[in-house]
Write an enzyme that holds these catalytic residues in place. Structure first.
Site, PDB file in Angstrom:
ATOM      1  NE  ARG A  39      -1.977  -1.488   3.497  1.00  0.00           N
ATOM      2  CZ  ARG A  39      -2.176  -1.076   4.745  1.00  0.00           C
ATOM      3  NH1 ARG A  39      -3.226  -0.325   5.045  1.00  0.00           N
ATOM      4  NH2 ARG A  39      -1.352  -1.415   5.713  1.00  0.00           N
TER       5      ARG A  39
ATOM      6  CG  ASN B 131      -3.560  -4.515   4.217  1.00  0.00           C
ATOM      7  OD1 ASN B 131      -3.126  -4.519   3.073  1.00  0.00           O
ATOM      8  ND2 ASN B 131      -2.773  -4.397   5.273  1.00  0.00           N
TER       9      ASN B 131
END
Length: 91
Positions: free
Chosen positions: A21, A39
């Protein structure tokens, strides 16, 4: 002029705990793409991204590989209408 649009991607494999990320955010900012990455409980990463079509293509190509320590098994994509986001956030 390049068309602006958004996309939603789901990335599976070894994509959590490998800076996926954060790396996506860094590249998105370089490409002037807005949106977010998060997530999911099932181990995938979900990415929502908006920007110019050519920049999104470059970003999607990267999502299919991810950062150095990641292993992407599957990366699905859905194109969506333009939404005006300002930043790219890690959720």
């Amino acid at each position: 002029m390049t068309k602006e649009l958004c996309m939603r991607c789901y990335i599976s494999g070894r994509v959590q705990g490998v800076w996926f990320r954060a790396s996506a955010k860094n590249l998105a900012e370089q490409l002037m793409i807005s949106g977010w990455a998060r997530n999911l409980a099932d181990g995938r990463v979900e990415v929502f991204a908006c920007g110019k079509e050519d920049k999104l293509e470059e970003f999607y190509t990267w999502l299919q590989k991810g950062p150095l320590n990641a292993r992407v098994d599957v990366c699905t994509r859905e194109n969506l209408p333009w939404e005006d986001y300002i930043t790219f956030d890690v959720l």
